[in-house]
Each structure stands twice: as C-alpha cells, then as structure tokens.
Write a protein that holds these residues in place. Structure first.
Motif, PDB file in Angstrom:
ATOM      1  N   PHE A 129      34.563 113.047   5.611  1.00  0.00           N
ATOM      2  CA  PHE A 129      35.333 113.323   4.391  1.00  0.00           C
ATOM      3  C   PHE A 129      36.807 112.950   4.514  1.00  0.00           C
ATOM      4  O   PHE A 129      37.620 113.377   3.714  1.00  0.00           O
ATOM      5  N   GLY A 211      31.882 110.219   2.097  1.00  0.00           N
ATOM      6  CA  GLY A 211      32.003 110.968   0.860  1.00  0.00           C
ATOM      7  C   GLY A 211      32.819 110.197  -0.159  1.00  0.00           C
ATOM      8  O   GLY A 211      33.087 108.993   0.023  1.00  0.00           O
ATOM      9  N   SER A 212      33.211 110.873  -1.225  1.00  0.00           N
ATOM     10  CA  SER A 212      33.875 110.192  -2.325  1.00  0.00           C
ATOM     11  C   SER A 212      34.854 111.138  -2.996  1.00  0.00           C
ATOM     12  O   SER A 212      34.467 112.016  -3.753  1.00  0.00           O
ATOM     13  N   LEU A 213      36.134 110.995  -2.671  1.00  0.00           N
ATOM     14  CA  LEU A 213      37.164 111.825  -3.291  1.00  0.00           C
ATOM     15  C   LEU A 213      38.348 110.935  -3.624  1.00  0.00           C
ATOM     16  O   LEU A 213      38.820 110.172  -2.778  1.00  0.00           O
ATOM     17  N   ARG A 218      37.474 107.616  -1.925  1.00  0.00           N
ATOM     18  CA  ARG A 218      36.828 106.833  -2.973  1.00  0.00           C
ATOM     19  C   ARG A 218      37.433 105.445  -3.057  1.00  0.00           C
ATOM     20  O   ARG A 218      38.428 105.222  -3.763  1.00  0.00           O
TER      21      ARG A 218
ATOM     22  N   VAL B 148      30.976 120.265  -1.266  1.00  0.00           N
ATOM     23  CA  VAL B 148      30.703 118.955  -1.866  1.00  0.00           C
ATOM     24  C   VAL B 148      30.046 119.178  -3.221  1.00  0.00           C
ATOM     25  O   VAL B 148      29.131 119.995  -3.343  1.00  0.00           O
ATOM     26  N   PRO B 173      36.811 120.684  -3.775  1.00  0.00           N
ATOM     27  CA  PRO B 173      35.788 120.020  -2.956  1.00  0.00           C
ATOM     28  C   PRO B 173      36.390 118.964  -2.028  1.00  0.00           C
ATOM     29  O   PRO B 173      37.442 118.401  -2.333  1.00  0.00           O
ATOM     30  N   VAL B 174      35.716 118.708  -0.899  1.00  0.00           N
ATOM     31  CA  VAL B 174      36.163 117.629  -0.013  1.00  0.00           C
ATOM     32  C   VAL B 174      35.584 116.294  -0.461  1.00  0.00           C
ATOM     33  O   VAL B 174      36.030 115.236  -0.027  1.00  0.00           O
ATOM     34  N   SER B 175      34.562 116.353  -1.331  1.00  0.00           N
ATOM     35  CA  SER B 175      33.987 115.107  -1.818  1.00  0.00           C
ATOM     36  C   SER B 175      33.309 115.328  -3.162  1.00  0.00           C
ATOM     37  O   SER B 175      32.690 116.355  -3.387  1.00  0.00           O
ATOM     38  N   GLU B 176      33.480 114.348  -4.058  1.00  0.00           N
ATOM     39  CA  GLU B 176      32.798 114.369  -5.352  1.00  0.00           C
ATOM     40  C   GLU B 176      31.837 113.200  -5.387  1.00  0.00           C
ATOM     41  O   GLU B 176      32.243 112.047  -5.533  1.00  0.00           O
ATOM     42  N   GLU B 177      30.559 113.484  -5.222  1.00  0.00           N
ATOM     43  CA  GLU B 177      29.568 112.425  -5.065  1.00  0.00           C
ATOM     44  C   GLU B 177      29.084 111.901  -6.420  1.00  0.00           C
ATOM     45  O   GLU B 177      29.224 112.566  -7.443  1.00  0.00           O
TER      46      GLU B 177
END
Lengths: 278, 262
Positions: A129, A211-213, A218, B148, B173-177
C-alpha cells in the motif's frame, strides 16, 4: 521504378495487415476521444496525480533497474558459473509471466506475511500500500528489458578491449568504468528507456500488490481502469496521454538503438585510445 | 506496382473481414415451437458477483428445459453494459446495480421492465483470527487499522460512501480498489486488517475470511435487476430464464449464497 526489394509482394501485403492490426485499434481509440472536453478531463486533480505518480515511480524503477540490472547483465555476459543458463532464463521470467502472477509473487515476498516482508514489518517497515510497492512492482517487470538489451550488447562488443586494458595494468573496476561501460552506453540508454516504458504501463502487479489510492499508489493505468467505470471519456483521454508518452519513449529507445552500431564503433576507437593511454 | 500491392492488401483484408463476419451469425431457429416446449439458445450477461449462483441456475434451467442452452458471460456490470451497447449478442442482462441497468433501459435495448431479483449488503471482512480486533463499523476508523475499500466510482464503493455518510464515521482506507474481488484479495492475503465487501463475498470466501455484520449496512442496500433484451433471437427462452431467476428456484439458490430478497 528503380526500387526493387527482395521481399515478395505477398509478404508486404501480410505485413501491411499486421501493421494495421496494431494501428487500427489505436486510431479507433483516437476517434473516440472527446476533444471538446479533452483538456479538462486530463487535467482533473485525479488525472494529474496519477500521471505525476506514474512518472515519478517509473523514473525510480528505471534507476533501480540500472543499479541492479547492470551488474546482473555483466555477470551473465562475462562470468561463467554453473547454472548460468538457468539463472539467465529465470531472470527473464517476468517478461512472460502474467502481471497478476508477478503481483502475487511480490505479495508473498514483500507483503506483511511475506518471506522478507514479515521481518521488515517487525522492524516497522511496511511496503504494501505504499509508493515503494509500486516502484518494486514496476522494477520487477521492467528489469528484464534492461538486462536483455545490455547483455546482448556486452556479448556483441566482445572482450578484446577489456583484455588489452587489463594487460596494461588497469584494475577490473577501472576496465569496467573506462572501457566496458562506455562501449555499451547506447545499449544501456535504450535498455533504460525501454524499462521506463514498461514501468509506465505496469498494471496487474501494481493492482495486486500495491493497491490503489490517489496520489500514493494509483498510477495512470490504474486510474484509467477505474475511470472506465464511471467516465469512459476520461478513460479514453488518459489512455491517449499514456499512448503518446509511450510512443515518445519508445521513439527515444529506437533512436538510441539505431545509433548503437555507429556509437559503439566510435566508442571502441576512443576506448582503445584510452587503453593506449593507460 | 504499388497499386498491385494495395489491391493485394485489400483482397486479403476483405477475405479476413468476411471470415470474421461469417462466424457472427447463427441460424435462427424459427420453427414454431409447441405451446409449452422451450427451444433455443440464449446468452446471459451477468454481473461478476453472480458467477456461482447463475452457473448453478443455468444448469438447473437447462435441466428443466432440455431443448435450451444457456451461455453465460460474467464481468463487471459496467463492462457488460459497454459490451451490450456496442452490440454484443446478449439475450438477458443481470446487473449488480440499478444504475447500470438504467443505461441499458435508457438505450432502449431492454424488452419490458427490469425485475429486481436480489439484494446485497456490505459486511466487514477480516482475516481469520481478526488480528486487528474489529468489532463494529466505527472500529474501521481506528488509526492503526489497514482498511481496504472499493473506490467510490464502483458500486461497492458507492455503497461504502453511503454508509460512511449515514453513520458519520470517517474512514481512511489505505487503498481504494476497482473491484470488490480485489478488496477481498487484500484481506485473504492478510495485507489488510479489514475490508468492506458484500455479505455474499464473505460467504463465498469460506474460511479465508471472517465476516462481521454491522447495523449501518442497512443504509446501502444494493438491488440486482434482470431483464430480457430486445435483440434476442429466442425471446421466449430469454423471458423464461428471467422468470426462473426471479421465481422460487432462483430465490433458493440466491438465498443460499447470501443474497437477500428484493
């Protein structure tokens, strides 16, 4: 007509279809771009964040590829050791692996419960992350491009000048710095540019591992994948941006590659002159 | 010479294109069937979250009507909508949300009105043993929790935002999938301490995750609509399949997978 080539006409015809097969989808995509909205779409905060992140991480990944890939190519091209062929094939593996497989492999290495990640986590270092994870994923898929082009160049230029340098008393590190690296510099440049292009397009391993932030993990390909869901116009516009950057980058790599022969023969002359000096 | 090459290219292209076009058409079975005998082949485009249930329902339907074949195509609802509006040969569309169904009905591609056949709500998924000690929705906002979620652009993310707004809990969140399966993957691999997925995902994941229900999930109930499409070459079969999914047989299969009643 004075132009006569040895290529049969039917080969040219099939080649044209091959070229169309690559170019038509790109043209179809360009035709779908909403030009009226193009600038606002690609300059939205999320788009700019993604582009900026992609450029930064790809540059970092390219640097990492050079740091790790140059020694790797040197060892593969110059040293002989048992299992060399096997190591060579394994190093090239990321080229053929599906990206998701790469991501899963990285996860079980650097993830929180991974081979190395477990110990890093105990030290308070988490990679998943984070932007670091993106760079690792990009380096993993891009490294073979650098190793492949550099190793080929090292084998092509041979060891003649290096041997001369060594007999004249140059230490191995001096030979590497003054003779070998200048000889293969064009290949190193084109390899690095190809690595950059590959890192820029990395998608599957990043999605699986990093992941994707927005702003952190991202990258542009991930943003395109996400935008496709709600705003196909943005997805197409950003795809075009990515294609243009990739075309420019690959163009630079070809430029470096086409001057390869010229530069290396020129380089070898100056290298031999330096060897004479030594 | 150049003209000749161009001609050759054109000829080869024409052959290639003709070859492609030839496979697209399947002969329509226009034999007037007996009043109660369903006959024909349909293609059902269904949301990825329906993979297990619709695979089962399709084989049950085929068993009940031996002269029918049901082909299934699973993908994200918005991908399916794109495929349908671009002319993919589909007879039935089952969406994971009403928004994507709206795009199909707005484009006048549906035959009749969509029927809601299932609902789904969010649930917290945690790795086995619940290492971060999550008990309720508010715990997700804890400073050390690696959470997540789905990105707001995708349906499960929109549901997450709705719950967040309604409950007043501010998630970081640490990630938005981009897909609920990616959220689940981050939880099953142990990378994330918690993830927000659908209750059906938790049931589908078996022992790989533990599910924690929370009251606030009622703020975002996701409804699944299904509809027969206008271009169908076997409209009777398509409508029969829609009725089958929305009927008792469909209900019991969907309920076993964790879907709620519409």
């Amino acid at each position: 007509m004075p132009t006569r080539t040895s290529v049969p006409r039917w080969v040219v015809a099939v080649a044209a279809i091959g070229a169309l097969f690559v170019l038509l989808p790109l043209a179809a995509m360009v035709l779908r771009v909403n030009w009226a909205e193009f600038v606002p779409l690609v300059t939205s905060e999320a788009s700019v964040d993604a582009l900026w992140l992609s450029l930064r991480t790809s540059l970092a990944a390219t640097a990492l590829c050079i740091v790790l890939g140059v020694p790797l190519a040197l060892v593969l091209a110059r040293a002989t050791f048992p299992g060399q062929r096997l190591v060579r094939s394994l190093v090239l593996l990321p080229l053929v692996l599906p990206p998701v497989v790469g991501g899963i492999a990285l996860l079980y290495t650097f993830g929180r419960r991974g081979l190395i990640g477990e110990h890093l986590d105990a030290l308070g270092i988490t990679i998943a992350f984070s932007t670091t994870a993106v760079v690792l994923a990009q380096t993993f898929v891009a490294l073979p491009f650098l190793v492949l082009s550099l190793e080929g160049a090292l084998r092509t230029v041979g060891t003649r000048y290096e041997e001369v340098g060594a007999t004249l008393g140059a230490a191995p590190s001096t030979v590497l710095r003054r003779i070998t690296l200048p000889l293969v510099l064009p290949a190193l440049v084109s390899g690095a540019v190809l690595s950059f292009a590959r890192a820029l397009g990395e998608f599957g391993a990043t999605l699986t591992f990093a992941g994707s932030l927005q702003g952190t993990t991202r990258t542009l390909p991930l943003e395109i994948y996400l935008q496709r869901e709600t705003s196909p116009d943005t997805a197409v516009a950003l795809s075009l941006v990515l294609v243009v950057v990739a075309v420019v980058v690959v163009g630079i790599a070809y430029q470096a590659g086409s001057t390869d022969f010229l530069r290396s023969s020129f380089g070898s002359r100056s290298a031999s002159r330096r060897a004479d000096d030594a | 010479m150049e003209k000749l090459s161009a001609l050759a290219i054109g000829a080869v292209l024409a052959v290639a294109l003709a070859g492609c076009a030839g496979t697209a058409d399947t002969p329509a079975e226009s034999t007037p069937a007996a009043a109660d005998a369903l006959r024909g082949s349909i293609t059902v485009f269904a949301a990825a979250s329906l993979t297990a249930t619709f695979t089962e329902l399709a084989s049950q339907f085929e068993a009940a009507h031996p002269d029918t074949t049901v082909e299934l195509n699973f993908a994200g609802s918005s991908d399916l909508v794109t495929q349908i509006t671009e002319g993919a040969p589909a007879d039935v569309f089952a969406s994971a949300d009403t928004k994507n169904m709206g795009k199909v009905t707005d484009a006048d591609l549906a035959e009749g009105d969509p029927v809601d056949f299932a609902t789904n709500v969010l649930e917290i998924a945690v790795p086995p043993g619940n290492p971060a000690g999550i008990d309720n929705f508010a715990d997700l906002a804890g400073p050390d929790v690696k959470l997540v979620v789905c990105a707001p652009a995708v349906p499960c993310g929109a549901a997450t935002v709705a719950v967040e707004t309604a409950s007043g809990v501010d998630l970081a969140p640490v990630s938005e999938e981009s897909a609920v399966t990616d959220v689940l993957g981050k939880v099953t691999s142990g990378e994330a301490d918690a993830g927000l997925v659908y209750v059906t995902d938790v049931i589908g994941a078996g022992d790989a995750v533990e599910g924690i229900e929370f009251d606030e999930s009622a703020e975002a109930v996701n409804t699944y609509p299904i509809v027969a499409l206008g271009d169908s070459e076997a409209p009777d079969v398509a409508q029969a399949f829609v009725d089958f999914v929305a009927g008792d047989e469909g209900r019991s299969v969907l309920e076993a997978a964790g879907f709620g009643a519409p």
